[in-house]
Motif scaffolding. Structure first.
Motif, mmCIF file in Angstrom:
data_model
loop_
_atom_site.group_PDB
_atom_site.id
_atom_site.type_symbol
_atom_site.label_atom_id
_atom_site.label_comp_id
_atom_site.label_asym_id
_atom_site.label_seq_id
_atom_site.Cartn_x
_atom_site.Cartn_y
_atom_site.Cartn_z
ATOM 1 N N SER C 43 0.835 -1.205 0.000
ATOM 2 C CA SER C 43 0.000 0.000 0.000
ATOM 3 C C SER C 43 0.861 1.243 0.000
ATOM 4 O O SER C 43 0.564 2.218 -0.695
ATOM 5 C CB SER C 43 -0.895 0.021 1.237
ATOM 6 N N ASP C 158 -6.086 -0.376 -4.539
ATOM 7 C CA ASP C 158 -5.537 -0.954 -3.313
ATOM 8 C C ASP C 158 -6.511 -1.989 -2.760
ATOM 9 O O ASP C 158 -7.509 -1.641 -2.138
ATOM 10 C CB ASP C 158 -5.268 0.143 -2.270
ATOM 11 N N GLU C 159 -6.215 -3.231 -2.981
ATOM 12 C CA GLU C 159 -7.073 -4.336 -2.539
ATOM 13 C C GLU C 159 -8.541 -4.029 -2.768
ATOM 14 O O GLU C 159 -9.344 -4.074 -1.832
ATOM 15 C CB GLU C 159 -6.841 -4.630 -1.053
#
Ligand code: ATP
Ligand code: ATP
Ligand code: MG
Ligand code: MG
Lengths: 317, 396, 352, 282, 352
Positions: C43, C158-159
């Protein structure tokens, strides 16, 4: 399945005979827990509200028993209110309080934004800024009445330093109410500030980042992204400010005692004055004022309850 | 005597909360307690201002035996509600020798409801040294008063200090101006609701008052101060005089003024009417719910007895005038002058005070109007209309 | 060259360094996936590219511009957050148009772009709803729509799917793959889900503790990992590892009581401790052996058989057939020695 | 974080901010600082009009000594404690129970009772004044600390119930269900499961109620008189009439009266703020 | 018969009925799993068995006692919650012993039972910790321990693993399977995770909208579903469905441009609309055909190939080999007709 008697022996745990309480435990327990609270609350809050309505129908000086000493006059107290100049003044002042007290909300937001940083010692700053809220209104009133003293009060010293005329803030009927409201705004702003500081803490940082990527900055960010997320804080600040404004009593009592010549009265003070103060012997009339105040407040209580009810309903789905 | 076998507890609530009266009251209770070995005196001293609103609660539930209050109309609500005990028999029996003269102030509906324990004159307390400096004399007429005042104003001072935040000081001014302009009887007619506030005579009173206001006689911002907060103006010489009761004297002395610097004169004559005076009387009453009536009655007798009166009104105690005709007035410049004034020069009559002669609601509305008048004299018409409306309701 | 380039990028939080000099090139139009265990810096790296974290040192280029110290909004990137980060008080349409509105685009243009994005994402009927009234998958689509509308050079994710349930995740995964094919922008995607990484990526970047372990296409990483970490990380169920010793005949593996005849170019000396890796898919259970069956999970199409070796090591074998091995029975495994990988037991580097 | 963290702004902005902070604080607390300065001056400063210059002598100890030893202030303070502490205990205890009942159980009228508590909590005091005063007088509790305490407990129960109920609502209801499956009696669930979990709420409420009650003025003057029962807020007015126009003593007295809640706030800041916001915002 | 029996069990919340007359028998010692889409009533049914929800009508028997109106504590059940529901202020040991303590068991007995449970669950060293100081998996074990201690007839689990991450979930799944083997109690387990259901269950109950769709062993449901819902729900990736029409030669499937020669005992008349189901595992991609490759996901060991039919229908094929079909290329599928299932297009019931 075999016969019905066998299982009773096999599994003694389920067939124990139970008392009435045991059987109705879930239904009864909440009431047992509620009884003391409800009792207290009814005796001291709920029933008195209705009693006040009742008293407002009497002419009674508060001495002796209302049934004996009081005289039933029906709606006459209310009728008298309509023509009462002091009542009118109080009502207007209450309106001023309501409107101007709301300034605590933007002011609190402003300070909160100013303090929402992580520099060294900011925690101490925050708590010092919060200080006024913790202090009793009586002390706030005293502090401000000295602050406002004609000629020698700090505010006037400052004004004079900048070449202005000294102002008798609490002695001028046109200014006094505003001066008291300003004193009241001091703690109230601190309150709003705390609400907003915690609100700002709870703002989703990813949304701020998303907004930064979207190119929102400064006041645009504040207006479009932050403020909408601070809505719960704003709502609470609104509710407590309104209630604070309508309850304002201590400051007036301390700072001007309603004066000069009654120009700073508000309903709550006027009510006290009429019913319990030095020359006040009109319980019925005072109660009628309280009822009016209550009805005004009821609008806001209703609004608050409605929005709570809405939240509750949503939470369930 | 028969009192020595008093027993039980005597509960007194007193409003003598200022330091000197407080000490006097505490001494009184202690002495009485000592006199009666089987009796315990419980004294509770409450704030004098607060007491004015708290008395009703004190009388309602679990009332004490003896309480402080004020004479005249100020007793009315409690008498009407039956909260004060009728002690006419004490007066009739001669249990209260020497009080005949003051009996009137304690009388409502033909009965007596308590005893006085002190009274004091009102008048103009002034800075003798500044008067001397400006070459002024004690005035005897309103013209002289105004002339004096002009000199004072010209010297950059105000003539009168006054703190009208709690309103009643303005009532004093009205009492005097009205009694001097229209006489004691008219003042009482006004107080009892017989005369109208729209009466031209009332306007005349206000016109006289306005003369002073317009010339800048009163200190500025008086509506912000309590009477004590206005004292420094006199002390500092920013104002030269103060129309106030004698209770102000200890304060002035304490603030550092010597008796050479302060003096007293009677409010000067305006119209040719007999001079009425304000001399408020403070009182003791027995609550009708008193538990220990015997002790209470004995206590009332005790406080009003000639010796005790002399003692508690002495200069190192209350510093006021004794109510018992047989007691002696202390050897004090102001008390002597005041006593003389009240006994010789108050031919018009003795009033209690605005807020004691007028019924409560009238008094409250009235004093508020008076304060407003002092700040905005132009509002007079409006004020009078309001007072008249109140009068019509209050005395209906 | 357009795309994204990182040169010796370093990130420190105070004293602690979390990104240790990362060099990386992502080509234009490429779908690049960052994977790695939790806390490895995925991240952080992504946020540095977005400009949401400052870069302590090093250079970040996007579309050939040095953007290392640019404002996020100036970098030509759009980001889709794990929590979607939709503005709860705005409708779907407003959410998507917000960025353009902030940058002063005319209303008509905004509307057109929002329309277009909502068409691509099949959000037309939800444009006037608030995010609260949407399902998780729909919210995720709105978040993607918000990115599309801004027409960025680079998409950052991000995810994005980790808050969705399994079924929806599969669905959205396919949609994102389509989206990439359709608009052809550069995309950088962080995930810890293996399957996502394998199925979506053109290029996978495996990170560990702020370092890049290996970069390559999914199948390259699967077939030819550089070290034990990558080998174990890529592939599901994870590769089986057993310790062994180099001998003349190959790797002697006590757990399996056999010597595996591996052929290595860079053969270590005999006696070297190595780790042998075999994927569950490359093994078969055979009768008779020193492994005991602990559990067999039957998933319909496929079964996983858990085996305990006497050495305490554990193996998983993927079986296609629904053959039932009863618990506790003794079995062996067979596998093709060419499918084995050998790693240095100490350095964990692959020995080829 | 909004606004942009100052450490990410240019150096000049940081310096401006750092200097602005103390100035802003000073201005914000100006009236209070003024009073503190008052409380350290000698009387002569005021009689000589020296309100704002340097004190002619530093009289802090004399002034505060007077407050403590020559007035009823200590008695008033003690009264305040005797009123505040039982109220806190009573209101918190009652509301733990009501909050439990309203937060855990589903029954007819649950929401209605809850709303009754909330509505009552927002009612203007004035409407209660006359009847409550009568009630207190006729119960023989006028001018007693007990009378005040009982009323405060009852009134605060409204707010506390709102607070506690919302707090308990937010507890995972599985905890209660788990206990029920295990056969734990309802009151034992309250005592052993819920109550221990409410500790933070209890702390928050206690601090909050402490300040509320300590600072109450209205009811103090409606229900009590005199130094036997009056708390410090009401006492300060008679203190002020005792030392009228002696600003140095009045200031010192006010500061002394304000101190306990301020201390409370400083010591329990976290709980205090949690109380304010949780009670209200949740 | 011991175990759990439900007879015509109904649950209404006010007007809305969420459980519609469920009949079910769970044998003693059986591991029964409830699956179904979200909101289908799995939790409700479980909580009714636990006694946490009242039963509107019908009868629930546990170990041959009618417990329909019993208190939860009297039913001889223990429940493990999705959120663990551990008492945060008690240590692990206290948590496990709490129920016994409250019911007045002597301290020695409690200690012994807690010891035993903690041995089984390998929690010995954590007995004095508070739940906060445990990992998710450990917490879940404590929750199970709390259930074990009470020695219930029936264990109830409501999605006990859904709060764990993927890796831990696999691990705990295996542990629960072990536990069941070890203590042999009846267990009822709610999950929406297919794999859990398939691997753990002796008996799966598929629920939809408060009705039971089918009950059976995992492989039975996989191999022989009663209807389209069950067929689509069990198995991953889900079964492919294409519409077809009955003809003499079998089912004519426009999407595949072929007629599948199915053999049915209960053959519907020609022209009947049916749905043909084939599992992705049972299909193979062959060159040439009218299907276009939309996407291929390569997971190393296995690939999923998404195909679009001209009719708009979509197929997924699981391929073992890493064969790369390029996007858009036209392919066909081949499969064994005996592996196909036929469903009535209207009633969605299986036609056998
Ligand atoms: N603000 C910060 N201050 C200090 N350290 C931080 C900060 N933010 C992240 N870290 C550290 O940086 C490292 C990388 O964090 P990062 O969030 O990038 O990991 P990640 O790979 O995204 O993990 P995950 O898969 O859990 O999201 C972690 O060790 C984390 O503790
Ligand atoms: N208290 C309630 N009042 C009204 N309806 C409810 C209540 N509790 C549950 N329901 C409804 O009952 C149905 C079944 O809910 P339940 O929680 O049993 O579903 P579930 O199968 O466990 O779903 P999930 O997989 O999401 O946990 C749902 O439609 C839900 O909306
Ligand atoms: Mg991350
Ligand atoms: Mg559920």
């Amino acid at each position: 399945m075999t016969d019905v008697t066998a299982p009773a022996v096999a599994t003694p745990r389920s067939q124990r005979p139970k008392g009435w309480y045991k059987r109705n435990e879930i239904a009864v327990t909440p009431w047992l827990f509620l009884i003391p609270g409800i009792l207290f609350f009814s005796v001291y809050v709920i029933i008195p509200i209705f009693q006040s309505f009742y008293v407002s129908l009497f002419e009674w000086n508060g001495l002796g028993d209302i049934a004996e000493q009081g005289e039933f006059v029906g709606m006459q107290n209310y009728a008298e209110l309509v023509g009462d100049r002091n009542f009118e003044i109080s009502l207007w002042n209450n309106l001023k309080w309501l409107l101007l007290y709301l300034l605590a909300i933007p002011a609190g937001l402003f300070i909160a934004l100013f303090l929402n940083q992580t520099v060294v010692g900011i925690r101490l700053y925050k708590s010092l800024f919060f200080f006024p809220f913790v202090i009793s209104q009586v002390v706030v009133g005293l502090v401000f009445s000295w602050f406002y003293l004609p000629n020698v009060g700090l505010l006037n010293v400052i004004l004079q330093f900048f070449g202005f005329e000294s102002v008798n803030f609490l002695g001028d009927p046109d200014v006094a109410t505003y001066a008291i409201i300003a004193a009241g705004l001091w703690p109230q702003t601190a309150y709003a500030m705390i609400l907003y500081l915690t609100g700002l803490n709870a703002v989703d940082p990813e949304q701020i980042e998303a907004a930064r990527l979207d190119g929102a900055k400064g006041h645009k960010m504040l207006w479009y992204v932050i403020l909408p997320q601070l809505r719960p804080a704003t709502f609470i600040a609104f509710v407590v400010t309104i209630i604070g404004a309508l309850r304002s009593f201590d400051l007036i009592s301390i700072m001007t005692n309603g004066g000069p010549f009654g120009s700073t009265r508000v309903l709550s003070f006027y009510m006290f004055e009429k019913a319990l103060s030095e020359y006040g012997f009109r319980m019925g009339y005072g109660s009628a004022i309280a009822v009016v105040l209550f009805l005004i407040m009821l609008v806001f209580i209703g609004y608050f309850l409605y929005s709570m009810w809405r939240d509750e309903r949503e939470a369930r789905h | 005597d028969g009192h020595s076998n008093l027993e039980g507890t005597l509960r007194i609530i007193s409003d003598m909360s200022n330091p000197a009266p407080r000490a006097a009251m505490e001494g009184l209770a202690a002495d009485f307690d000592e006199m009666h070995p089987n009796l315990t005196v419980e004294l509770e001293i409450v704030d004098r201002e607060a007491w004015k609103s708290q008395i009703r609660n004190a009388l309602s539930a679990n009332p004490p035996d003896v309480i402080n209050w004020y004479a005249a109309n100020r007793m009315r609500p409690y008498v009407d509600a039956g909260l004060f005990m009728d002690i006419s028999d004490m007066y009739a029996n001669g249990d209260l020798p020497g009080l005949e003269a003051v009996q009137g102030a304690m009388t409502l509906d033909g009965a007596q409801w308590g005893v006085p324990y002190t009274y004091y004159q009102w008048g103009i307390y002034y800075r003798e040294d500044i008067f001397n400096e400006l070459g002024l004399e004690e005035p005897e007429t309103f013209e002289q008063e105004i002339a004096n005042c002009q000199v004072i104003v010209d010297s950059g001072r105000a003539c009168y200090a006054i703190g009208s935040k709690f309103l009643w000081t303005a009532g004093g001014w009205f009492d005097y101006l009205n009694m001097r302009t229209n006489g004691f009887d008219f003042h009482m007619e006004l107080a009892t609701g017989q005369a109208s506030w729209m009466d031209d005579r009332v306007r005349e009173t206000f016109a006289n008052w306005r003369t002073l206001i317009d010339m800048g006689a009163f200190i500025e911002d008086h509506q912000t101060y309590s009477w004590q907060e206005a004292l420094p103006f006199v002390v500092n010489g920013e104002a030269t005089a103060y129309l106030i009761g004698n209770f102000a004297v200890p304060h002035l002395r304490e603030a550092g003024l010597t008796d050479d610097q302060i003096d007293f004169y009677q409010f000067p004559m305006i119209a040719d009417v007999p001079m009425g005076e304000d001399a408020p009387t403070d009182t003791f009453h027995i609550a009708s719910g008193a538990q220990n009536v015997d002790a209470a009655r004995a206590f009332l007798q005790y406080v009003t007895s000639a010796e005790v009166q002399t003692e508690i009104n002495g200069p190192d105690a209350l510093g006021q005038l004794p109510v018992n005709a047989n007691s002696s007035v202390a050897d004090d410049e102001f008390l002597q002058q005041g006593f003389e004034m009240l006994s010789q020069n108050a031919s018009g009559g003795i009033a209690q005070f605005f807020d004691r002669d007028f019924p409560a609601e009238m008094a409250s509305a009235g004093m508020e109007g008076l304060q407003e008048f002092m700040v905005f004299p132009d509002n007079l018409d409006d004020i009078l209309e309001r007072l008249e409306a109140t009068r019509e309701r209050v005395y209906e | 060259m357009p795309g994204v380039t990182l040169k010796d990028v370093i990130k420190k939080y105070g004293e602690t360094q979390v990104i240790h000099g990362v060099d990386l090139e992502i080509n234009e139009g490429e779908f690049c996936v960052f994977v790695g265990p939790s806390g490895c810096g995925k991240s952080t790296l992504l946020r540095m590219i977005a400009g949401l974290e400052e870069t302590t040192s090093g250079i970040i280029n996007i579309a050939d511009n040095d953007v290392t110290h640019e404002d996020p909004s100036q970098r030509g990137v759009a980001m889709v957050f794990q929590t979607y980060a939709l503005y709860p008080h705005m409708t779907v349409g407003e959410n998507m148009g917000f960025g353009l509105k902030m940058n002063g685009h005319p209303k008509a243009e905004i509307d057109a772009k929002v329309k277009e994005a909502s068409r691509i994402l099949k959000l037309d009927e939800y444009l006037n709803r608030k995010p609260k009234a949407l399902s998780g998958g729909q919210r995720q689509r709105v978040a993607i729509g918000r990115a599309i509308v801004r027409d960025p050079d680079v998409f950052l994710f991000d995810e994005p799917l980790s808050n969705l349930d399994a079924e929806l995740r599969v669905e959205m995964r396919v949609e994102i793959a389509h989206l990439h094919k359709e608009i052809g922008a550069t995309m950088i995607y962080v995930t810890h889900d293996q399957v996502e990484a394998m199925t979506l990526a053109d290029k996978i970047v495996v990170l560990r503790k702020g370092h890049i372990e290996q970069v390559g296409s999914p199948l390259h990483l699967y077939d030819d990992p550089d070290n034990k970490f990558v080998a174990g990380f890529i592939g599901s169920p994870a590769m089986n590892f057993v310790t062994g010793t180099m001998t003349d005949a190959g790797v002697e593996v006590p757990a399996l009581s056999q010597t595996v005849p591996v052929t290595l170019t860079d053969r270590p000396s005999n006696g070297t401790q190595v780790t042998l890796g075999v994927r569950p898919q490359d093994m078969m259970v055979v009768d008779g052996g020193n492994l005991s069956v602990d559990l067999a999970e039957h998933l319909g199409g496929v079964s996983y058989i858990y085996l305990d070796a006497p050495s305490g090591e554990r193996l998983v074998v993927e079986a296609r057939e629904n053959n039932r091995q009863s618990r506790g029975s003794n079995v062996g495994v067979s596998f093709d020695a060419t499918k084995c990988m050998v790693f240095d037991a100490k350095t964990e580097q692959r020995i080829r | 974080m909004f606004p942009t963290p100052i450490e990410k702004r240019p150096r000049s902005a940081q310096i401006t901010y750092q200097t602005l902070l103390p100035i802003a604080l000073l201005m914000w607390l100006l009236p209070l600082i003024a009073v503190m300065m008052f409380s350290m001056r000698p009387l002569t400063d005021f009689t000589q009009g020296n309100y704002w210059g340097l004190p002619s002598s530093f009289e802090m100890f004399t002034n505060y000594g007077k407050v403590f030893f020559e007035s009823d202030m200590p008695r008033y303070m003690w009264n305040s404690i005797l009123i505040t502490v039982p109220t806190v205990i009573g209101a918190v205890a009652l509301s733990c129970m009501t909050g439990f009942a309203l937060g855990i159980y589903r029954f007819n009228g649950n929401l209605l009772i809850f709303f009754m508590f909330i509505a009552g909590n927002f009612v203007p005091f004035q409407i209660l004044m006359v009847p409550v005063r009568d009630l207190t007088v006729s119960a023989g509790l006028y001018d007693t600390k007990l009378g005040l305490v009982l009323f405060h407990i009852a009134f605060q129960t409204g707010f506390c119930t709102l607070f506690m109920r919302n707090f308990i609502r937010a507890l995972p209801k599985e905890l209660i269900e788990a206990a029920r499956v295990e056969g734990v009696a309802e009151w034992r669930i309250f005592w052993f499961v819920v109550l221990p979990l409410m500790r933070p709420a209890i702390a928050a409420l206690s601090v909050l109620i402490f300040t509320f009650i300590w600072n109450d003025y209205f009811w103090a003057i409606v229900l009590t008189q005199g130094p036997d029962a009056q708390p410090v807020t009401a006492g300060i007015t008679s203190f002020n009439s005792q030392f009228v126009a002696q600003y140095h003593l009045m200031s010192a007295g006010s500061i002394v009266a304000a101190l306990p809640p301020v201390l409370m706030f400083f010591l329990m800041q976290k709980h205090f703020i949690a109380g304010l916001t949780l009670g209200a915002v949740k």
